[in-house]
Design a protein around this motif. Structure first.
Motif, mmCIF file in Angstrom:
data_model
loop_
_atom_site.group_PDB
_atom_site.id
_atom_site.type_symbol
_atom_site.label_atom_id
_atom_site.label_comp_id
_atom_site.label_asym_id
_atom_site.label_seq_id
_atom_site.Cartn_x
_atom_site.Cartn_y
_atom_site.Cartn_z
ATOM 1 N N GLU A 68 -2.631 0.700 3.890
ATOM 2 C CA GLU A 68 -3.903 0.919 3.205
ATOM 3 C C GLU A 68 -4.323 -0.368 2.520
ATOM 4 N N ASP A 69 -5.602 -0.739 2.658
ATOM 5 C CA ASP A 69 -6.092 -1.958 2.019
ATOM 6 C C ASP A 69 -6.772 -1.621 0.687
ATOM 7 N N PRO A 70 -7.230 -2.627 -0.056
ATOM 8 C CA PRO A 70 -7.811 -2.370 -1.386
ATOM 9 C C PRO A 70 -9.069 -1.511 -1.376
ATOM 10 N N ILE A 121 -8.604 -11.660 4.253
ATOM 11 C CA ILE A 121 -8.188 -11.362 2.883
ATOM 12 C C ILE A 121 -9.219 -10.478 2.181
ATOM 13 N N ILE A 122 -8.736 -9.376 1.627
ATOM 14 C CA ILE A 122 -9.506 -8.574 0.679
ATOM 15 C C ILE A 122 -8.692 -8.526 -0.609
ATOM 16 N N GLU A 123 -9.283 -8.935 -1.689
ATOM 17 C CA GLU A 123 -8.571 -8.987 -2.962
ATOM 18 C C GLU A 123 -8.214 -7.583 -3.434
ATOM 19 N N GLY A 124 -6.962 -7.414 -3.892
ATOM 20 C CA GLY A 124 -6.532 -6.120 -4.407
ATOM 21 C C GLY A 124 -5.191 -5.687 -3.855
ATOM 22 N N GLU A 125 -4.928 -4.369 -3.954
ATOM 23 C CA GLU A 125 -3.608 -3.826 -3.622
ATOM 24 C C GLU A 125 -3.547 -3.264 -2.202
ATOM 25 N N TYR A 126 -2.441 -3.572 -1.530
ATOM 26 C CA TYR A 126 -2.124 -3.022 -0.212
ATOM 27 C C TYR A 126 -0.898 -2.117 -0.352
#
Length: 234
Positions: A68-70, A121-126
């Motif tokens: 799961e991406d941010p 890149i996507i900023e945040g939690e994976y």
């Protein structure tokens, strides 16, 4: 006449020179044919991160990888592509380890592996999860044990490095585990620390396949080896 002054070494020198020239030519050819051994860290991947999940190569069980991406989007066998993430193959355990070749012969490659590539890149939690989808054991006389060891690795592609490795035992269908949660900044740098708080991705409704009972009953029923797979086309 046998006088030394009438003897010549030009022919011998010429022969020796040609031999040396031949050896030098062969050495140059051999040097050009030598290729340095490729190093894993030199492999230029067109990606930012790669998540690799493997489980026992001789296991019948089908383990599914979820990332799961941010933005809350997930890739898995249900959705192979979301945002910058891509699942390369839905590995079904031993079920799709065997292929029939063009000449009719059969080849088997016992590798149980799923890989998710993160290409941007996507900023945040994976969040990385694994789910024991099915046992797929058709040997009723001597069925294989359902316990499998699942290994997850997080690789940074460029420059190459292995950022995290972990293993867990899966012993029943329907078991889902969160292996790793990690955060990226806007430049793709990992922000420590890694965390491991559990989060479920697979709902009872998803897990029940084409079983027509209630959600809870169906989810529990998937631990039975004869439960149909059905709805997901697997």
């Amino acid at each position: 006449m046998d006088s030394p002054r009438f003897k010549s070494t030009i022919g011998f020198i010429d022969l020796l020179f040609n031999i040396l020239l031949g050896f030098a030519f062969l050495f140059i050819i051999a040097f050009l044919l030598i290729k340095p051994e490729a190093k894993k860290e030199d492999f230029n991947r067109r990606a930012e991160f790669v998540v690799v999940m493997e489980w026992d190569n001789d296991a019948n069980g089908d383990i599914d990888l979820y990332v799961e991406d941010p933005t809350g989007k997930q890739v898995s066998f249900r959705y192979h592509n979301h945002n910058y993430m891509h699942l390369d193959k839905d590995d079904l355990g031993s079920m799709n380890d065997t292929v029939v070749n063009a000449d009719g012969s059969i080849s088997t490659v016992k590798i149980n592996r799923e890989v998710v590539t993160i290409r941007g890149i996507i900023e945040g939690e994976y969040i990385i999860n694994a789910h024991y989808y099915s046992l797929r054991s058709y040997d009723k006389i001597n069925p294989k044990k359902p316990v499998v060891t699942v290994r997850v690795e997080l690789h940074k592609a460029n420059p190459y490095s292995i950022m995290w490795v972990g293993e867990k035992e899966f012993n029943h269908r329907g078991q889902e585990e969160t292996f790793l949660r990690f955060r990226l900044d806007k430049d793709g740098r990992i922000l420590p620390p890694f965390t491991f708080e559990q989060k479920k991705f697979v709902t009872p409704l998803q897990a029940m396949g084409n079983y027509q009972g209630s959600g809870v009953e169906a989810y529990e029923n998937q631990n039975t080896p004869d439960t149909p797979i059905g709805a997901t086309g697997r």
